[in-house]
Design a protein around this motif. Structure first.
Motif, mmCIF file in Angstrom:
data_model
loop_
_atom_site.group_PDB
_atom_site.id
_atom_site.type_symbol
_atom_site.label_atom_id
_atom_site.label_comp_id
_atom_site.label_asym_id
_atom_site.label_seq_id
_atom_site.Cartn_x
_atom_site.Cartn_y
_atom_site.Cartn_z
ATOM 1 N N ARG A 220 0.835 -1.210 0.000
ATOM 2 C CA ARG A 220 0.000 0.000 0.000
ATOM 3 C C ARG A 220 0.864 1.252 0.000
ATOM 4 N NH1 ARG A 220 -3.208 -0.027 5.074
ATOM 5 N NH2 ARG A 220 -1.506 1.242 5.881
ATOM 6 N N LYS A 221 1.951 1.204 0.775
ATOM 7 C CA LYS A 221 2.863 2.346 0.800
ATOM 8 C C LYS A 221 3.593 2.497 -0.537
ATOM 9 C CE LYS A 221 3.622 2.306 5.810
ATOM 10 N NZ LYS A 221 3.053 3.652 6.025
ATOM 11 N N GLU A 222 3.912 1.356 -1.160
ATOM 12 C CA GLU A 222 4.546 1.409 -2.474
ATOM 13 C C GLU A 222 3.632 2.052 -3.505
ATOM 14 O OE1 GLU A 222 7.599 -2.407 -2.581
ATOM 15 O OE2 GLU A 222 5.529 -2.653 -3.235
ATOM 16 N N ILE A 223 2.364 1.683 -3.467
ATOM 17 C CA ILE A 223 1.395 2.260 -4.411
ATOM 18 C C ILE A 223 1.276 3.763 -4.186
ATOM 19 C CG2 ILE A 223 -1.050 2.319 -5.056
ATOM 20 C CD1 ILE A 223 -1.143 -0.700 -4.427
ATOM 21 N N ALA A 224 1.222 4.169 -2.908
ATOM 22 C CA ALA A 224 1.139 5.601 -2.600
ATOM 23 C C ALA A 224 2.373 6.328 -3.115
ATOM 24 C CB ALA A 224 0.981 5.804 -1.093
ATOM 25 N N TYR A 225 3.542 5.691 -2.946
ATOM 26 C CA TYR A 225 4.784 6.296 -3.428
ATOM 27 C C TYR A 225 4.775 6.409 -4.944
ATOM 28 C CZ TYR A 225 9.647 6.729 -4.831
ATOM 29 O OH TYR A 225 10.795 7.148 -5.431
ATOM 30 N N GLU A 226 4.312 5.346 -5.614
ATOM 31 C CA GLU A 226 4.264 5.365 -7.083
ATOM 32 C C GLU A 226 3.347 6.485 -7.587
ATOM 33 O OE1 GLU A 226 2.977 1.435 -7.909
ATOM 34 O OE2 GLU A 226 4.918 0.507 -7.417
ATOM 35 N N GLN A 227 2.208 6.666 -6.907
ATOM 36 C CA GLN A 227 1.285 7.738 -7.299
ATOM 37 C C GLN A 227 1.924 9.103 -7.074
ATOM 38 O OE1 GLN A 227 -2.089 6.639 -4.831
ATOM 39 N NE2 GLN A 227 -3.109 5.608 -6.535
ATOM 40 N N LEU A 228 2.629 9.237 -5.938
ATOM 41 C CA LEU A 228 3.303 10.494 -5.643
ATOM 42 C C LEU A 228 4.409 10.758 -6.652
ATOM 43 C CD1 LEU A 228 3.768 12.931 -3.767
ATOM 44 C CD2 LEU A 228 5.243 11.465 -2.372
ATOM 45 N N GLN A 229 5.124 9.715 -7.018
ATOM 46 C CA GLN A 229 6.209 9.845 -7.989
ATOM 47 C C GLN A 229 5.680 10.350 -9.331
ATOM 48 O OE1 GLN A 229 9.409 9.347 -7.287
ATOM 49 N NE2 GLN A 229 10.172 9.750 -9.336
ATOM 50 N N LYS A 230 4.536 9.806 -9.756
ATOM 51 C CA LYS A 230 3.938 10.242 -11.017
ATOM 52 C C LYS A 230 3.538 11.718 -10.942
ATOM 53 C CE LYS A 230 2.168 5.731 -12.476
ATOM 54 N NZ LYS A 230 0.954 4.918 -12.755
ATOM 55 N N LYS A 231 2.980 12.126 -9.800
ATOM 56 C CA LYS A 231 2.583 13.530 -9.637
ATOM 57 C C LYS A 231 3.809 14.448 -9.689
ATOM 58 C CE LYS A 231 -1.561 12.596 -6.895
ATOM 59 N NZ LYS A 231 -2.228 12.753 -5.566
ATOM 60 N N ILE A 232 4.882 14.000 -9.016
ATOM 61 C CA ILE A 232 6.101 14.804 -9.007
ATOM 62 C C ILE A 232 6.680 14.923 -10.416
ATOM 63 C CG2 ILE A 232 8.508 14.852 -8.225
ATOM 64 C CD1 ILE A 232 7.540 13.650 -5.588
ATOM 65 N N GLU A 233 6.697 13.811 -11.145
ATOM 66 C CA GLU A 233 7.212 13.845 -12.517
ATOM 67 C C GLU A 233 6.369 14.760 -13.392
ATOM 68 O OE1 GLU A 233 7.214 9.786 -13.655
ATOM 69 O OE2 GLU A 233 8.986 9.246 -12.462
ATOM 70 N N GLU A 234 5.054 14.739 -13.179
ATOM 71 C CA GLU A 234 4.181 15.621 -13.951
ATOM 72 C C GLU A 234 4.436 17.090 -13.598
ATOM 73 O OE1 GLU A 234 1.295 17.107 -16.495
ATOM 74 O OE2 GLU A 234 2.356 15.202 -16.445
ATOM 75 N N MET A 235 4.637 17.351 -12.298
ATOM 76 C CA MET A 235 4.938 18.724 -11.882
ATOM 77 C C MET A 235 6.276 19.193 -12.448
ATOM 78 S SD MET A 235 3.552 19.129 -7.963
ATOM 79 C CE MET A 235 4.335 17.664 -7.334
ATOM 80 N N GLN A 236 7.257 18.294 -12.456
ATOM 81 C CA GLN A 236 8.561 18.644 -13.019
ATOM 82 C C GLN A 236 8.431 18.983 -14.504
ATOM 83 O OE1 GLN A 236 10.678 15.069 -11.835
ATOM 84 N NE2 GLN A 236 11.863 16.217 -10.316
ATOM 85 N N ARG A 237 7.602 18.207 -15.208
ATOM 86 C CA ARG A 237 7.382 18.480 -16.626
ATOM 87 C C ARG A 237 6.725 19.852 -16.817
ATOM 88 N NH1 ARG A 237 3.626 18.298 -20.377
ATOM 89 N NH2 ARG A 237 1.994 17.658 -18.930
#
Length: 278
Positions: A220-237
């Motif tokens: 569950r924590k991994e999934i939350a991290y993966e979702q956060l990672q995608k958001k961060i990558e989108e923000m970086q873009r």
């Protein structure tokens, strides 16, 4: 990604209230499709929330209600509808508030019923016994049905919502919920049990459940991290695109060209009317 970088990006989002949704143009190369620097100034004003679902059918319904209350005003609005659409909508909002609110309530109720039906189908697929019991109550006591339905929605709603947005997360939450339920049953049995052998068997099952729950919590924590990672990558873009856009607007030749075009746009109508600069 280093922890400090993640924290920094999240802090930026919190301080700025979050980045705006990326417009469709950002999906292509910004160099190929340059934006208009004056777009915020020339964009249309914000419209009321009910403009989103305003169709010819709903307009006719609102007009019918106004006509029943004030035929003269309805006739006036009908004429305005032909001449000035924006003014007509503004007047419609003022004189058709009763119908607008009624339609809004109906739309909300339709969405609520659709979501409830989806929850029932999910319940039938994942907890069929509870869905069957709920269906029996519905036939005998509608009020008790509503009460039981709300209880089940409170009990399983977060799992159902997770399934809707991320099926894997929903499956993890469901398994964890079922394991916690079985864990509590085992603990109650162990308190009542007198046989040492039976207690030992229950203890081994409990250990297995705790181990499985540990893995689920990690996932569950991994999934939350993966979702956060995608958001961060989108923000970086988005940040990179914004920096590139600013750099482009700062070029002297781009500034001169945009100013020239803006002046032409502002004075085009005046020149057509014979405006004299001197």
């Amino acid at each position: 990604m280093p922890r400090c970088q993640t924290v920094l990006l999240l802090a930026v989002v919190l301080l700025t209230g979050g980045l705006r949704a990326v417009p469709a143009r950002a999906q292509t190369d910004s160099q190929e499709t340059p934006t208009d620097i004056w777009e915020e100034e020339s964009s249309s004003p914000l419209y009321p929330w009910w403009y989103r679902w305003l169709s010819d059918e709903t307009i006719d319904r609102i007009m019918k209600g106004i006509e029943q209350r004030d035929p003269a005003k309805a006739k006036e609005l009908a004429e305005l509808r032909k001449k000035d659409t924006e003014r007509f909508k503004a007047e419609l909002g003022q004189h058709g508030r009763k119908e607008i609110e009624e339609i809004s309530r109906e739309r909300f109720e339709t969405r609520r019923q659709r979501r409830n039906a989806e929850f029932i189908e999910w319940l039938k697929a994942n907890y069929p016994e509870e869905e069957t019991q709920l269906a029996k109550v519905k036939e005998k006591d509608p009020q008790l049905y509503v009460k039981n339905f709300e209880h089940l929605l409170e009990q399983y709603g977060h799992i159902f919502e997770a399934y809707s947005t991320n099926p894997e997360l929903g499956a993890v939450l469901k398994e964890d919920y079922d394991l916690r339920k079985r864990r509590d049953e085992i603990l109650r049995q162990m308190q009542r049990e007198r046989s040492d052998a039976r207690k030992q068997a229950l203890g081994m099952e409990l250990q297995d459940i705790v181990g499985r729950r540990y893995d689920l919590i990690v996932r569950r924590k991994e999934i939350a991290y993966e979702q956060l990672q995608k958001k961060i990558e989108e923000m970086q873009r988005q940040i990179k695109e914004s920096k590139d856009e600013i750099a482009r607007w700062q070029k002297p030749e781009v500034k001169r060209e945009n100013i020239r075009k803006r002046v032409e746009a502002l004075t085009e109508g005046l020149n057509k009317r014979g405006f004299k600069w001197d």
